[in-house]
Design a protein around this motif. Structure first.
Motif, mmCIF file in Angstrom:
data_model
loop_
_atom_site.group_PDB
_atom_site.id
_atom_site.type_symbol
_atom_site.label_atom_id
_atom_site.label_comp_id
_atom_site.label_asym_id
_atom_site.label_seq_id
_atom_site.Cartn_x
_atom_site.Cartn_y
_atom_site.Cartn_z
ATOM 1 N N PRO A 60 0.822 -1.214 0.000
ATOM 2 C CA PRO A 60 0.000 0.000 0.000
ATOM 3 C C PRO A 60 0.855 1.261 0.000
ATOM 4 C CG PRO A 60 0.104 -0.901 2.205
ATOM 5 C CD PRO A 60 0.827 -1.875 1.319
ATOM 6 N N ASP A 61 0.264 2.340 -0.450
ATOM 7 C CA ASP A 61 0.908 3.645 -0.355
ATOM 8 C C ASP A 61 0.553 4.327 0.961
ATOM 9 O OD1 ASP A 61 2.005 3.385 -2.938
ATOM 10 O OD2 ASP A 61 0.134 4.086 -3.830
ATOM 11 N N VAL A 62 -0.625 4.019 1.473
ATOM 12 C CA VAL A 62 -1.071 4.558 2.761
ATOM 13 C C VAL A 62 -1.803 3.448 3.507
ATOM 14 C CG1 VAL A 62 -2.551 6.242 3.942
ATOM 15 C CG2 VAL A 62 -1.286 6.916 1.890
ATOM 16 N N VAL A 63 -1.510 3.326 4.804
ATOM 17 C CA VAL A 63 -2.234 2.397 5.681
ATOM 18 C C VAL A 63 -2.981 3.236 6.707
ATOM 19 C CG1 VAL A 63 -2.052 0.492 7.316
ATOM 20 C CG2 VAL A 63 -0.494 0.601 5.369
ATOM 21 N N ASP A 235 4.174 9.228 -4.634
ATOM 22 C CA ASP A 235 5.043 10.260 -4.064
ATOM 23 C C ASP A 235 4.252 11.310 -3.281
ATOM 24 O OD1 ASP A 235 7.269 9.042 -5.122
ATOM 25 O OD2 ASP A 235 7.242 10.245 -6.954
ATOM 26 N N LYS A 236 2.949 11.332 -3.465
ATOM 27 C CA LYS A 236 2.116 12.296 -2.743
ATOM 28 C C LYS A 236 1.378 11.647 -1.580
ATOM 29 C CE LYS A 236 1.406 15.315 -6.756
ATOM 30 N NZ LYS A 236 0.410 15.959 -7.659
ATOM 31 N N ALA A 237 1.929 10.542 -1.091
ATOM 32 C CA ALA A 237 1.269 9.813 -0.008
ATOM 33 C C ALA A 237 1.158 10.662 1.254
ATOM 34 C CB ALA A 237 2.025 8.519 0.282
ATOM 35 N N GLN A 238 2.222 11.384 1.602
ATOM 36 C CA GLN A 238 2.190 12.193 2.820
ATOM 37 C C GLN A 238 1.180 13.328 2.684
ATOM 38 O OE1 GLN A 238 3.901 11.445 5.775
ATOM 39 N NE2 GLN A 238 2.385 12.931 6.446
ATOM 40 N N MET A 255 -2.790 7.528 10.001
ATOM 41 C CA MET A 255 -2.327 7.008 8.709
ATOM 42 C C MET A 255 -0.808 6.888 8.726
ATOM 43 S SD MET A 255 -4.608 8.980 5.837
ATOM 44 C CE MET A 255 -6.392 9.101 5.975
ATOM 45 N N GLN A 256 -0.335 5.900 8.018
ATOM 46 C CA GLN A 256 1.101 5.720 7.859
ATOM 47 C C GLN A 256 1.403 5.556 6.382
ATOM 48 O OE1 GLN A 256 2.892 2.401 9.968
ATOM 49 N NE2 GLN A 256 4.844 3.470 10.122
ATOM 50 N N THR A 257 2.312 6.372 5.872
ATOM 51 C CA THR A 257 2.664 6.297 4.455
ATOM 52 C C THR A 257 3.752 5.251 4.237
ATOM 53 O OG1 THR A 257 4.410 7.962 4.629
ATOM 54 C CG2 THR A 257 2.160 8.755 4.253
#
Length: 608
Positions: A60-63, A235-238, A255-257
């Motif tokens: 995943p990109d974000v959890v 790259d825009k996960a944060q 959330m965790q990136t």
């Protein structure tokens, strides 16, 4: 153009004529550039296994995770702007797992038997989840020494381990992310501190079927839920997490990136990186000291050549350029070799985690890394050689051709003191007084070395206490010890080279004075003992200063960088510090005895 070619040709010819000294110059700078390269590229190299795992599991990109009250808000993320795929939400509960006579906290996640679109853990042993079966995260299973087919107890119920898997949605054990509402804490816990009830300590990760997880939950409020998101632009996960981290009704959704998971997964490499970068700067200081002494000795030995260059029309600027070019050429070669060796060696200093697939590959060198390492190499060469080269270039042509002995510096109180001493000690004091800057370099060199060893003793004691505390696993401790071993070997090797170089430079610089002393009645044994003693006395002072304030200051700096607690550091025992000082003096005495012996037995007539 012709002037540049002439400078390079003269510099290369001189290096080829003095290959041993050129090799020592290369070794001194190479030690610093290699260690610096390792420190700069290590963490990026350590990230390769995570990237391989991320590709294998469609990571995943974000959890995102939430408790039961935030489940509705969590579900809305599946249709949020920028999300292309998702899996979940999956139920998660906190529990306690018993296996092989050991007990550990665990986060149990309910998953479907079908393949998930995002974050499908890669099974490395056995099979995926099934009723009555549990799949353990690979690093967690490795820590418990549990394999496929072994029985475990979770929440008072017996399960069978049906598989072992890896995931990119969470760092490997013992650095797992916290996705349960009860809360978690990772790392070592002081004996005098009690954890709040329900808080998990260094939890592992286990996957079961959703039905099994729901049956283990004591009530609905104990459940948490996790959703894995795939974005159009990873790259825009944060930015996505910042934009969607607050629910519509003010409830925060943790959330965790993938970048933060990568950082946690390579946390051990960060610690290794800090050690290597500190070692690189220590080795840089040693390289400056070593080059300064080598340059001073070579300038004294090249005075006639400098006179010949000036006699045939070379200007002081040209002479200085030739002298500087020699060391800059060596620095460029050392930088290139250090970058190559560091990039190839970096995978050897990374942990092969059971919780990730693949291994670290050869590090890729960025322009910033190449530029920094090259600049450090050239900087070391310039700092050590600029002043001696300019001073030699400005010397008188007649005096340089004569190559006469340098007149000694006469200090009244030193002469009065030395006349009451035994002959070897009298000569040693006068040898040291001839080159006070060299004595200072010797003291600094030993102080830097001993301060590094002081910190190594502290870190070694710290690592000895780590297995079983949860801060590091035994495999991670082994990796850090290996990094310390590399640091120690390079540091001691360069320090030994420094001691020999300083002694040999002293022998060359005092060849006329030593011959004259023997002509006036001193024996070769007196001269040998004096040359060796002239190195041992600064060594004793440098060893003491290396412990305090050198070692103490270096340790304080490391604690500041890493955020460590200096009050909990186990300092070396007094007997260890005394042994370190004595061992340093004895080793330097042994290293300097051979060049001192050779210098003390040179024929008097040929020297004079």
């Amino acid at each position: 153009m012709g002037r540049i070619v002439l400078v390079v040709r003269l510099a290369l010819r001189d290096l080829l004529r003095r290959r041993t000294e050129a090799a020592l110059l290369l070794l001194a700078i190479l030690a610093a550039t290699t260690t610096l390269t390792l420190g700069l590229v290590l963490r990026e190299t350590a990230g390769d296994p995570y990237q391989s795992t991320r590709a294998a599991t469609n990571g995943p990109d974000v959890v995102a995770n939430a408790n039961l009250a935030g489940l509705a808000e969590l579900g809305k993320l599946a249709t949020a702007s920028g999300v292309t795929e998702h899996s979940g939400p999956y139920p998660v509960i906190a529990g306690e797992l018993e296996a092989s006579g050991r007990t550990s906290d665990v986060q149990a996640m309910g998953r479907d038997a079908a393949v998930a679109a995002v974050d499908q853990p890669e099974v490395t042993q056995g099979s995926w989840v099934s009723d009555g079966g549990v799949v353990l995260e690979a690093a967690f299973a490795d820590s418990l020494d549990v394999g496929v087919g072994d029985p475990v107890t979770l929440g008072g119920r017996s399960f069978k381990v049906v598989g072992v898997a890896v995931t990119a949605a969470m760092p490997p054990y013992p650095g797992a992310s916290c996705i349960v509402s009860a809360g978690c804490i990772n790392g070592a816990i002081p004996d005098d501190r009690k954890l709040p009830a329900g808080l998990l300590h260094n939890p592992g990760l286990a996957w079961l079927t959703q039905a099994d997880v729901l049956s283990l939950a004591s009530d609905q409020s104990s459940r948490s839920y996790v959703m894995n998101l795939k974005l159009a632009d990873p790259d825009k996960a944060q930015a996505f997490a910042n934009r969607n981290g607050d629910g519509d009704h003010g409830g925060a959704i943790p959330m965790q990136t993938w970048e933060s998971i990568l950082a946690d997964a390579t946390d051990l490499a960060r610690d290794s990186q800090i050690l290597l970068l500190i070692g690189a700067w220590l080795l840089g200081l040693l390289a400056v000291a070593s080059l300064s002494v080598l340059v001073g000795g070579r300038m004294a030995d090249q005075s006639r050549r400098i006179g010949l260059l000036k006699a045939v029309g070379a200007t002081p600027g040209l002479v200085a350029a030739v002298l500087l070019a020699e060391y800059l050429l060596v620095a460029v070669v050392a930088a290139a070799a250090g970058l190559t060796i560091g990039a190839l060696s970096a995978p050897l200093l990374t942990e092969s985690s059971a919780g990730l697939v693949g291994g670290a590959g050869t590090a890729s060198l960025t322009w910033s890394t190449i530029g920094l390492v090259t600049a450090v190499a050239l900087g070391v060469a310039v700092v050590a050689t600029a002043v001696p080269a300019v001073r030699a270039a400005r010397s008188s042509t007649v005096s340089a051709l004569a190559d006469a002995a340098c007149p000694p510096r006469r200090t009244g109180w030193l002469i009065s003191l030395s006349t009451r001493l035994p002959v070897p000690l009298l000569l040693a004091l006068r040898v040291a007084a001839r080159r006070p800057r060299r004595v200072v370099l010797g003291v600094v060199s030993i102080a830097v070395t001993v301060s590094g060893i002081y910190v190594l003793l502290v870190l070694n004691a710290f690592l000895g206490d780590q297995p079983g505390t949860g801060a590091y696993t035994e495999a991670q401790v082994a990796v850090l010890r290996y990094v310390l071993l590399v640091w120690t070997v390079i540091l001691l090797s360069l320090a030994a080279v420094n001691a020999i170089v300083i002694t040999w430079a002293t022998v060359l610089d005092n060849r006329h004075a030593s011959a004259l002393t023997r002509a006036l009645g001193a024996t070769p044994q007196h001269v040998t003992a004096a040359l060796a003693t002239a190195q041992v006395l600064p060594t004793l002072l440098g060893a003491v200063l290396g412990i305090f304030p050198g070692g103490w200051a270096l340790l304080a700096g490391i604690n500041t960088i890493t955020g460590g607690d200096s009050d909990k550091v186990t300092l070396p025992a007094p007997w260890q510090l005394i042994a370190l000082v004595l061992a340093t003096v004895l080793v330097v005495a042994a290293l300097t005895s051979v060049p001192a012996h050779l210098g003390g037995r040179r024929p008097v007539t040929s020297t004079l």
